[in-house]
Write a protein that holds these residues in place. Structure first.
Motif, PDB file in Angstrom:
ATOM      1  N   SER A  11       0.830  -1.207   0.000  1.00 55.12           N
ATOM      2  CA  SER A  11       0.000   0.000   0.000  1.00 55.12           C
ATOM      3  C   SER A  11       0.865   1.258   0.000  1.00 55.12           C
ATOM      4  CB  SER A  11      -0.934  -0.018   1.217  1.00 55.12           C
ATOM      5  OG  SER A  11      -0.179  -0.085   2.423  1.00 55.12           O
ATOM      6  N   SER A  12       2.042   1.208   0.661  1.00 55.27           N
ATOM      7  CA  SER A  12       2.930   2.379   0.691  1.00 55.27           C
ATOM      8  C   SER A  12       3.435   2.704  -0.712  1.00 55.27           C
ATOM      9  CB  SER A  12       4.121   2.109   1.618  1.00 55.27           C
ATOM     10  OG  SER A  12       3.697   1.913   2.939  1.00 55.27           O
ATOM     11  N   LYS A  15       0.585   4.083  -2.770  1.00 52.94           N
ATOM     12  CA  LYS A  15       0.301   5.452  -2.307  1.00 52.94           C
ATOM     13  C   LYS A  15       1.356   6.418  -2.849  1.00 52.94           C
ATOM     14  CE  LYS A  15      -0.058   8.101   2.031  1.00 52.94           C
ATOM     15  NZ  LYS A  15       0.065   8.018   3.509  1.00 52.94           N
ATOM     16  N   SER A  18       0.781   7.007  -6.528  1.00 53.95           N
ATOM     17  CA  SER A  18      -0.396   7.875  -6.674  1.00 53.95           C
ATOM     18  C   SER A  18      -0.013   9.331  -6.434  1.00 53.95           C
ATOM     19  CB  SER A  18      -1.487   7.434  -5.705  1.00 53.95           C
ATOM     20  OG  SER A  18      -2.572   8.340  -5.725  1.00 53.95           O
ATOM     21  N   TYR A  26       2.157  13.563   0.140  1.00 55.77           N
ATOM     22  CA  TYR A  26       1.710  12.716   1.244  1.00 55.77           C
ATOM     23  C   TYR A  26       2.872  12.514   2.205  1.00 55.77           C
ATOM     24  CZ  TYR A  26      -1.915  11.430  -2.180  1.00 55.77           C
ATOM     25  OH  TYR A  26      -2.909  11.448  -3.119  1.00 55.77           O
TER      26      TYR A  26
END
Length: 466
Positions: A11-12, A15, A18, A26
């Motif tokens: 997920s990191s 992210k 993204s 972020y």
């Protein structure tokens, strides 16, 4: 944590990517940045790794691990000066960090100062409490230094603590092989297999060691065990095919090569071996088919063109043999054996000038074999240049001063050049050196051998030796 290539992004990582697409900013933990950077480095995406390092250091300017990853990239790009400045700063902050010494060792290694790299890695080893990564790096440095004994010791430590470290296992075997200690490799692999009996890699390597020693039944058994452990192990089928060839089991060898093709995409090497097997089975059409498949699969595989050359040479079709020989030379023009073979083909075609040129190329590239000098002098003599043929043999004598056949040939050439004094000197010397090889002179120069001149000298030498 370091990810292996092609592992599903976390997920990191999703992210982070993204964020790059949207230009948003972020926040990530320093550990998240480490994971992201390792992911890109392991997948060869250096540009994205550098972006992650830059953003990571903006958010965590004091993070030592991120700075060390920055150093790793700088070293990879050979930007040593900037890397060393960062390392100096880090060493003032944390002098007990083994990674600092590892990166300094990497810099010395890339500068070919492997002795200094070893000393730094030894320091890192004391700080890391025996990290296997450091032992592996030490092994590589010793390989660079051609110290195969110490390299082997370090790789063995890696395998002892992690039996699935196959890279280190391969390196251990490589060290044994380079030192020509095949028995040592066999003993080591057998001990390893006592602990890991289902390791296809070890069985495969054991089979190769038996093959090198000519122990074909043992090699066959080892490759069979590798296949039992992994029935899709292409390398084991291929090596098993080579063993079966040595045992004269050509049809079974072909079956194994065909299996490699059924498991993975066809390879030029498998086609080449299949062609060799069919040729030995006298299946000429099939042999030719697979030889052509070899060069179709890999047009730059010079051995494929060479196989076709040999095929036509054996058939006596020297024009075709020459055509394909030239293709091999165009790929590897620095191979002296290719020039020597080219010379043989030219000689068979009675193109003595071309044969002379090809032998000259072979010698200039380092081929000093006995038959090279003898055959080169022969084609030059066939071209009616007796003096040059003699000079070639004089040059060859520097490499083979104790070979009587060189002297017998020189005797005949001196007689052809109507120089009986030098001929007698060489003839007497040849007879005293090895009279049992007199048949070389008899076969090549029968008229001179049967002459009163030669028979009287032979008789006198025989009397003197009694």
């Amino acid at each position: 944590m370091a990810l292996v290539p092609d592992e599903r992004p976390s997920s990191s990582i999703l992210k982070f990517e993204s964020m790059l697409k949207t230009n948003d900013v972020y926040f990530f933990d320093a550990e998240d940045f480490e994971e992201i950077i390792h992911h890109y480095l392991n997948n060869g995406k250096i540009t994205l790794a550098k972006k992650a390092i830059k953003i990571g250091l903006q958010q965590h300017p004091a993070a030592i691990h991120l700075k060390l990853l920055d150093v790793e990239v700088l070293v990879f790009e050979n930007r040593f000066q900037k890397a060393e400045i960062i390392l100096d700063e880090l060493q003032r902050l944390d002098s007990a960090n083994e990674e600092i010494y590892i990166q300094r060792a990497n810099i010395y290694s890339k500068k070919d100062n492997h002795e200094a790299a070893v000393e730094l890695l030894k320091k890192a080893l004391t700080l890391s409490h025996g990290s296997l990564d450091v032992y592996s790096l030490l092994g590589m440095e010793y390989l660079f230094m051609d110290d195969y004994e110490k390299a082997r010791e370090n790789f063995m430590i890696c395998v002892e603590h992690d039996p699935e470290d196959y890279a280190s296992l391969y390196n251990v075997v490589y060290c044994f092989e380079f030192m020509e200690e095949h028995d040592g490799a066999i003993n080591y692999l057998n001990d390893y297999l006592e602990r890991s009996p289902y390791c296809q890699v070890a069985w495969h390597q054991l089979g190769k060691q038996y093959f090198e020693k000519g122990m074909y039944k043992e090699a066959l058994a080892a490759f069979d065990f590798a296949i039992i452990a992994d029935d899709n192990f292409v390398g084991a089928y291929f090596e098993k095919g080579k063993v079966l060839e040595k045992m004269g089991e050509y049809e079974k060898a072909i079956e194994n090569y065909e299996t490699t093709i059924s498991i993975e995409d066809p390879t030029s090497h498998a086609y080449l071996r299949m062609g060799k097997c069919h040729e030995r089975l006298k299946n000429d059409d099939m042999a030719k088919y697979y030889y052509y498949q070899t060069v179709h699969e890999d047009p730059l595989l010079d051995k494929g063109w060479l196989a076709i050359t040999d095929y036509y040479f054996r058939k006596g079709d020297y024009e075709k043999a020459l055509f394909y020989m030239n293709k091999a030379i165009n790929i590897d023009g620095q191979n002296p054996q290719y020039w020597k073979k080219c010379a043989r083909i030219h000689a068979a075609l009675k193109k003595y000038d071309e044969a002379d040129f090809s032998y000259r190329q072979a010698v200039e590239l380092g081929n000093y074999e006995l038959d090279t000098w003898l055959n080169w002098s022969e084609v030059v003599a066939q071209n009616n240049d007796i003096e040059s043929a003699i000079q070639i043999l004089i040059q060859g004598l520097e490499f083979y001063p104790e070979k009587a056949e060189m002297l017998y040939k020189m005797t005949g050439l001196y007689l052809m050049a109507q120089d009986p004094v030098k001929a007698q000197y060489r003839f007497v010397k040849a007879l005293k050196m090895d009279i049992d090889k007199l048949h070389y002179f008899e076969v090549e120069f029968p008229s001179f051998y049967n002459s009163d001149w030669a028979q009287n000298i032979i008789l006198n030498i025989k009397k003197a030796s009694q």
